[in-house]
Design a protein around this motif. Structure first.
Motif, PDB file in Angstrom:
ATOM      1  N   LEU A 253      58.216   4.438  85.703  1.00  0.00           N
ATOM      2  CA  LEU A 253      59.241   3.508  86.418  1.00  0.00           C
ATOM      3  C   LEU A 253      60.544   3.977  86.208  1.00  0.00           C
ATOM      4  O   LEU A 253      61.429   4.290  87.169  1.00  0.00           O
ATOM      5  N   GLY A 254      60.965   4.151  84.640  1.00  0.00           N
ATOM      6  CA  GLY A 254      62.176   4.253  84.374  1.00  0.00           C
ATOM      7  C   GLY A 254      62.786   5.644  84.818  1.00  0.00           C
ATOM      8  O   GLY A 254      63.871   6.018  85.254  1.00  0.00           O
ATOM      9  N   SER A 255      61.883   6.857  84.624  1.00  0.00           N
ATOM     10  CA  SER A 255      62.131   7.711  84.956  1.00  0.00           C
ATOM     11  C   SER A 255      62.174   8.114  86.477  1.00  0.00           C
ATOM     12  O   SER A 255      63.146   8.669  87.022  1.00  0.00           O
ATOM     13  N   ALA A 256      61.500   7.198  87.286  1.00  0.00           N
ATOM     14  CA  ALA A 256      61.547   7.383  88.805  1.00  0.00           C
ATOM     15  C   ALA A 256      62.773   6.703  89.074  1.00  0.00           C
ATOM     16  O   ALA A 256      63.559   7.224  89.943  1.00  0.00           O
ATOM     17  N   ILE A 257      63.275   5.674  88.660  1.00  0.00           N
ATOM     18  CA  ILE A 257      64.542   5.151  88.929  1.00  0.00           C
ATOM     19  C   ILE A 257      65.586   5.845  88.641  1.00  0.00           C
ATOM     20  O   ILE A 257      66.478   6.148  89.666  1.00  0.00           O
ATOM     21  N   ILE A 258      65.660   6.384  87.469  1.00  0.00           N
ATOM     22  CA  ILE A 258      66.809   7.427  87.155  1.00  0.00           C
ATOM     23  C   ILE A 258      66.916   8.623  88.046  1.00  0.00           C
ATOM     24  O   ILE A 258      67.909   9.175  88.593  1.00  0.00           O
ATOM     25  N   ALA A 259      65.672   9.123  88.237  1.00  0.00           N
ATOM     26  CA  ALA A 259      65.529  10.168  89.365  1.00  0.00           C
ATOM     27  C   ALA A 259      66.249   9.911  90.716  1.00  0.00           C
ATOM     28  O   ALA A 259      66.658  10.693  91.334  1.00  0.00           O
ATOM     29  N   GLU A 260      65.841   8.637  91.195  1.00  0.00           N
ATOM     30  CA  GLU A 260      66.112   8.067  92.418  1.00  0.00           C
ATOM     31  C   GLU A 260      67.563   8.040  92.682  1.00  0.00           C
ATOM     32  O   GLU A 260      68.247   8.763  93.502  1.00  0.00           O
ATOM     33  N   ILE A 261      68.272   7.446  91.524  1.00  0.00           N
ATOM     34  CA  ILE A 261      69.626   7.285  91.531  1.00  0.00           C
ATOM     35  C   ILE A 261      70.558   8.776  91.209  1.00  0.00           C
ATOM     36  O   ILE A 261      71.381   8.925  92.293  1.00  0.00           O
ATOM     37  N   ILE A 262      70.028   9.636  90.507  1.00  0.00           N
ATOM     38  CA  ILE A 262      70.684  10.860  90.273  1.00  0.00           C
ATOM     39  C   ILE A 262      70.455  11.649  91.897  1.00  0.00           C
ATOM     40  O   ILE A 262      71.414  12.266  92.161  1.00  0.00           O
ATOM     41  N   LEU A 263      69.330  11.708  92.287  1.00  0.00           N
ATOM     42  CA  LEU A 263      69.067  12.593  93.668  1.00  0.00           C
ATOM     43  C   LEU A 263      69.882  11.813  94.979  1.00  0.00           C
ATOM     44  O   LEU A 263      70.408  12.509  95.722  1.00  0.00           O
ATOM     45  N   ARG A 264      70.237  10.491  94.890  1.00  0.00           N
ATOM     46  CA  ARG A 264      70.998   9.871  95.777  1.00  0.00           C
ATOM     47  C   ARG A 264      72.420  10.186  95.629  1.00  0.00           C
ATOM     48  O   ARG A 264      73.149  10.276  96.533  1.00  0.00           O
TER      49      ARG A 264
END
Length: 151
Positions: free
Chosen positions: A135-146
């Protein structure tokens, strides 16, 4: 050394079966399509381990020999280079990493019996750690991609 090779072969067979299933389920690559590439990767691993065991330079890890062998056989112009690249492209990296990391995690306890002695609470804690990492990786990826405007 023969005993070590036998153990490696058994381990490679087990991991290969898990990789084929993971590659099939997760990436929809039929096992027969992935088998040639997996055999190449297993062969490289086995040869690299044998070289490491046979040579007196114990400070160089076996993964270095495996990497060098892989690099050499995929150099453009080498015999069968194109076919090897085509075959190994059918095996997804994450399908390989999953069973290997699972084995590494279990081998930390040195054996299945030691792992079983840790109890069910350890399994729950491990699952929580894995879910939290995911979940932490997914949240970080989501933020960076946005931020980058990709999604």
């Amino acid at each position: 050394m023969l005993k070590s090779i036998q153990e490696w072969v058994v381990l490679f067979i087990i991991v290969s079966l898990l990789v084929l299933v993971g590659n099939w389920i997760g990436y929809e690559v039929m096992p027969l399509a992935a088998l040639p590439g997996l055999l190449v990767l297993v062969g490289l691993g086995l040869i690299g381990l044998i070289i490491h065991k046979a040579l007196p330079f114990k400070k160089i890890p076996s993964v270095a020999y495996i990497g060098i062998l892989g690099f050499i056989i995929t150099i453009p112009g080498m015999p069968f280079q194109e076919k090897i690249v085509e075959w190994t492209a059918q095996v997804n990296l994450l399908a390989i990493a999953t069973p290997i990391l699972a084995y590494a995690g279990i081998s930390i306890g040195r054996s299945w019996t030691d792992f079983a002695k840790l109890g069910w609470k350890t399994i729950i804690i491990g699952m929580c750690v894995l879910i939290g990492s995911y979940l932490g990786s997914a949240i970080i990826a989501e933020i960076i991609l946005r931020i980058q405007g990709v999604i």
